[in-house]
Scaffold this motif. Structure first.
Motif, PDB file in Angstrom:
ATOM      1  N   PHE A  22       0.829  -1.209   0.000  1.00  0.00           N
ATOM      2  CA  PHE A  22       0.000   0.000   0.000  1.00  0.00           C
ATOM      3  C   PHE A  22       0.867   1.265   0.000  1.00  0.00           C
ATOM      4  N   SER A  23       1.926   1.283   0.812  1.00  0.00           N
ATOM      5  CA  SER A  23       2.792   2.464   0.905  1.00  0.00           C
ATOM      6  C   SER A  23       3.511   2.725  -0.408  1.00  0.00           C
ATOM      7  N   GLY A  24       4.087   1.650  -0.976  1.00  0.00           N
ATOM      8  CA  GLY A  24       4.792   1.807  -2.242  1.00  0.00           C
ATOM      9  C   GLY A  24       3.872   2.213  -3.369  1.00  0.00           C
ATOM     10  N   SER A  25       2.668   1.640  -3.383  1.00  0.00           N
ATOM     11  CA  SER A  25       1.701   1.975  -4.430  1.00  0.00           C
ATOM     12  C   SER A  25       1.300   3.440  -4.354  1.00  0.00           C
ATOM     13  N   GLU A  26       1.081   3.931  -3.141  1.00  0.00           N
ATOM     14  CA  GLU A  26       0.717   5.333  -2.970  1.00  0.00           C
ATOM     15  C   GLU A  26       1.809   6.254  -3.512  1.00  0.00           C
ATOM     16  N   THR A  27       3.064   5.960  -3.158  1.00  0.00           N
ATOM     17  CA  THR A  27       4.180   6.789  -3.615  1.00  0.00           C
ATOM     18  C   THR A  27       4.339   6.720  -5.123  1.00  0.00           C
ATOM     19  N   ALA A  28       4.276   5.507  -5.687  1.00  0.00           N
ATOM     20  CA  ALA A  28       4.487   5.340  -7.124  1.00  0.00           C
ATOM     21  C   ALA A  28       3.391   6.022  -7.942  1.00  0.00           C
ATOM     22  N   LEU A  29       2.144   5.844  -7.526  1.00  0.00           N
ATOM     23  CA  LEU A  29       1.035   6.391  -8.302  1.00  0.00           C
ATOM     24  C   LEU A  29       0.974   7.911  -8.236  1.00  0.00           C
ATOM     25  N   THR A  30       1.400   8.489  -7.138  1.00  0.00           N
ATOM     26  CA  THR A  30       1.409   9.949  -7.039  1.00  0.00           C
ATOM     27  C   THR A  30       2.637  10.565  -7.713  1.00  0.00           C
ATOM     28  N   ALA A  31       3.707   9.791  -7.864  1.00  0.00           N
ATOM     29  CA  ALA A  31       4.939  10.317  -8.470  1.00  0.00           C
ATOM     30  C   ALA A  31       5.092   9.943  -9.934  1.00  0.00           C
ATOM     31  N   VAL A  51      -3.558   2.196 -14.668  1.00  0.00           N
ATOM     32  CA  VAL A  51      -2.943   3.259 -13.869  1.00  0.00           C
ATOM     33  C   VAL A  51      -3.657   4.587 -14.111  1.00  0.00           C
ATOM     34  N   GLU A  52      -3.949   4.888 -15.372  1.00  0.00           N
ATOM     35  CA  GLU A  52      -4.600   6.149 -15.694  1.00  0.00           C
ATOM     36  C   GLU A  52      -5.989   6.236 -15.059  1.00  0.00           C
ATOM     37  N   ARG A  53      -6.734   5.137 -15.090  1.00  0.00           N
ATOM     38  CA  ARG A  53      -8.075   5.141 -14.483  1.00  0.00           C
ATOM     39  C   ARG A  53      -7.997   5.278 -12.974  1.00  0.00           C
ATOM     40  N   LEU A  54      -6.980   4.675 -12.358  1.00  0.00           N
ATOM     41  CA  LEU A  54      -6.824   4.789 -10.906  1.00  0.00           C
ATOM     42  C   LEU A  54      -6.492   6.220 -10.496  1.00  0.00           C
ATOM     43  N   VAL A  55      -5.595   6.857 -11.260  1.00  0.00           N
ATOM     44  CA  VAL A  55      -5.141   8.200 -10.909  1.00  0.00           C
ATOM     45  C   VAL A  55      -6.215   9.248 -11.199  1.00  0.00           C
ATOM     46  N   GLU A  56      -7.108   8.966 -12.144  1.00  0.00           N
ATOM     47  CA  GLU A  56      -8.180   9.915 -12.452  1.00  0.00           C
ATOM     48  C   GLU A  56      -9.041  10.233 -11.239  1.00  0.00           C
ATOM     49  N   ARG A  57      -9.236   9.213 -10.375  1.00  0.00           N
ATOM     50  CA  ARG A  57     -10.003   9.398  -9.139  1.00  0.00           C
ATOM     51  C   ARG A  57      -9.044   9.344  -7.961  1.00  0.00           C
ATOM     52  N   LYS A  58      -8.204  10.370  -7.875  1.00  0.00           N
ATOM     53  CA  LYS A  58      -7.115  10.349  -6.892  1.00  0.00           C
ATOM     54  C   LYS A  58      -7.630  10.317  -5.460  1.00  0.00           C
ATOM     55  N   TRP A 115      11.932   2.289  -3.102  1.00  0.00           N
ATOM     56  CA  TRP A 115      11.857   1.518  -4.346  1.00  0.00           C
ATOM     57  C   TRP A 115      10.898   2.188  -5.326  1.00  0.00           C
ATOM     58  N   ALA A 116       9.758   2.606  -4.816  1.00  0.00           N
ATOM     59  CA  ALA A 116       8.734   3.196  -5.680  1.00  0.00           C
ATOM     60  C   ALA A 116       9.168   4.531  -6.250  1.00  0.00           C
ATOM     61  N   ILE A 117       9.847   5.360  -5.461  1.00  0.00           N
ATOM     62  CA  ILE A 117      10.202   6.702  -5.922  1.00  0.00           C
ATOM     63  C   ILE A 117      11.320   6.656  -6.946  1.00  0.00           C
ATOM     64  N   THR A 118      12.150   5.598  -6.918  1.00  0.00           N
ATOM     65  CA  THR A 118      13.225   5.478  -7.903  1.00  0.00           C
ATOM     66  C   THR A 118      12.700   5.011  -9.253  1.00  0.00           C
ATOM     67  N   ARG A 119      11.614   4.219  -9.245  1.00  0.00           N
ATOM     68  CA  ARG A 119      11.017   3.739 -10.498  1.00  0.00           C
ATOM     69  C   ARG A 119       9.495   3.844 -10.425  1.00  0.00           C
ATOM     70  N   PRO A 120       8.974   5.046 -10.360  1.00  0.00           N
ATOM     71  CA  PRO A 120       7.530   5.196 -10.141  1.00  0.00           C
ATOM     72  C   PRO A 120       6.673   4.637 -11.269  1.00  0.00           C
ATOM     73  N   ASP A 121       7.122   4.818 -12.514  1.00  0.00           N
ATOM     74  CA  ASP A 121       6.296   4.356 -13.637  1.00  0.00           C
ATOM     75  C   ASP A 121       6.217   2.835 -13.695  1.00  0.00           C
ATOM     76  N   SER A 122       7.373   2.162 -13.629  1.00  0.00           N
ATOM     77  CA  SER A 122       7.376   0.694 -13.688  1.00  0.00           C
ATOM     78  C   SER A 122       6.695   0.095 -12.463  1.00  0.00           C
ATOM     79  N   PHE A 123       6.875   0.710 -11.293  1.00  0.00           N
ATOM     80  CA  PHE A 123       6.233   0.229 -10.062  1.00  0.00           C
ATOM     81  C   PHE A 123       4.706   0.353 -10.204  1.00  0.00           C
TER      82      PHE A 123
END
Length: 420
Positions: A22-31, A51-58, A115-123
């Motif tokens: 949950f923590s990594g997902s939050e960081t990756a999706l916001t970054a 990912v796009e649909r998830l971020v649309e409803r932040k 981990w998430a902040i170094t590779r946010p897109d792939s994560f």
């Protein structure tokens, strides 16, 4: 160790893993970069679409992630507390708090978020398929929590539905370009070009026009032979024609039309009537936004317009090339006269042509002189000094020192500028 103890330890490990998820997902999706995700989606990536649909409803996404994260953290801490109380009695609460704080910080916060902040897109692409059903499951609970929070904030006069960010898409894009240039990922030339495109909406025709004092125009009543010679000798393709007085522009002559007329006249220069082959002049207000004028040029299939002020007096001219130069920089051909505009001196100062536009100086030297109240460097001095300075007179404005080095009558033709 008993089987129940092992089950409890395995349960804590699983809960810590979920917390890290949950923590990594939050960081990756916001970054993650929305632009890159959009491009991957266009390329056919199914996960990018998720990912796009998830971020649309932040709000819904963050609410579900926070709810899930707190749920597993609290449950893991409760199980650990029970284990340590069985082993150490009342002191087990202290030991459980220390142990779980250490485990949660390392394995559920720092490690996954780093981990998430170094590779946010792939994560983000990796966790999206697993995250979507979780968000769907927790949405009703997070929605209820969101409503409750809204009611509580409403008691203090805060409306969470009102965004007060105030940052437009253009501002965000400009900030991103400047940041990438600062980090070395975008070279200065590309930054200036992208910035020029964004600036078109903020500039007016008067900001880029050729002023009437620098404008080449010919008297339509000159002898045909002399007039044709002046046109062919000029470095410009299109030249305004005036009659009676210079403000009375009667047409725009194109050198190509002159050559065609000269050919039809059998090469006799005196038989060419320039006024009859001139096209009708196009006048535009000096307050026309540059973006609108660019569109007008494209729609009208024209490259040349005369600029007039609120009284209808000719102030100068603007061409399609002038607007394009705001994007790509100076466009020179074999007929253009080369003007340095800014020459670096041995002491680090610059000798700058007084007619040099402030925007060009900022772009060339990477300065940040204001151009709201004046278009040229000389105009900036006149605006700030509130007077017409004399030669060798100096001023300090905006972190720079300006010294007038040359003047022609009341016009400042050259300045020495250095950082103060």
């Amino acid at each position: 160790m008993s089987a129940n103890l092992w089950i409890s330890i395995i349960g804590i490990a699983i809960l810590l893993f979920l917390s890290g998820f949950f923590s990594g997902s939050e960081t990756a999706l916001t970054a993650s970069s929305r632009a890159r995700i959009r491009q991957l989606k266009k390329a056919g990536s199914h996960n990018a679409g998720l990912v796009e649909r998830l971020v649309e409803r932040k709000e819904r996404l963050l609410g579900a992630l926070l709810l899930g994260n707190n749920l597993v953290n609290i449950l893991a801490s409760a199980i650990a507390t029970a284990i340590f109380i069985d082993a150490f009695g009342a002191n087990g609460v202290v030991y459980a708090t220390l142990a779980m704080t250490l485990l949660v910080v390392i394995f559920s916060e720092v490690l996954p978020k780093t981990w998430a902040i170094t590779r946010p897109d792939s994560f983000s692409l990796a966790v999206a398929p697993f995250l979507r059903p979780v968000v769907t499951l927790l949405t009703p609970f997070s929605f209820a929590v969101e409503k409750l929070v809204g009611v509580i904030l409403g008691l203090f006069g805060v409306d969470p539905r009102q965004s007060r960010n105030g940052v437009t898409g253009h501002d965000e894009l400009r900030g991103t370009v400047d940041l990438l240039h600062h980090e070395g990922e975008v070279i200065k030339k590309d930054r200036d070009m992208l910035g020029g495109i964004l600036d078109l909406r903020e500039l007016e025709v008067s900001d880029v026009m050729i002023h009437r004092t620098q404008m080449t125009a010919l008297d339509a009543d000159l002898e045909p032979g002399k007039l044709v010679s002046e046109i062919l000798d000029s470095p410009f393709t299109r030249i305004p024609l005036w009659r009676g007085e210079q403000d009375n522009i009667i047409g725009i002559i194109h050198a190509k039309n002159v050559l065609r007329a000269l050919h039809e006249a059998g090469g006799d220069i005196n038989k060419v009537d320039v006024a009859t082959i001139a096209s009708k002049p196009w006048f535009v207000p000096d307050t026309t936004p540059l973006q609108d004028q660019l569109n007008n040029f494209l729609k009208g299939k024209s490259h040349f317009a005369l600029v007039v002020d609120e009284f209808g007096e000719v102030e100068g001219l603007v061409t399609l090339e002038d607007i394009l130069e705001e994007i790509v920089g100076d466009i020179s051909d074999e007929y253009d006269e080369v003007h340095e505009g800014a020459r670096k001196q041995a002491d680090g100062s610059y000798l700058i042509d007084g007619a040099k536009p402030i925007r060009d100086v900022n772009r060339l030297l990477d300065w940040n002189l204001p151009d709201d109240e004046a278009t040229t460097i000389a105009g900036l001095i006149l605006h700030e000094a509130k007077m017409i300075p004399s030669v060798n007179q100096s001023f300090n404005f905006h972190g720079f020192r300006f010294r007038v080095t040359k003047k022609v009558h009341n016009r400042i033709t050259e300045l020495r500028v250095s950082k103060s």
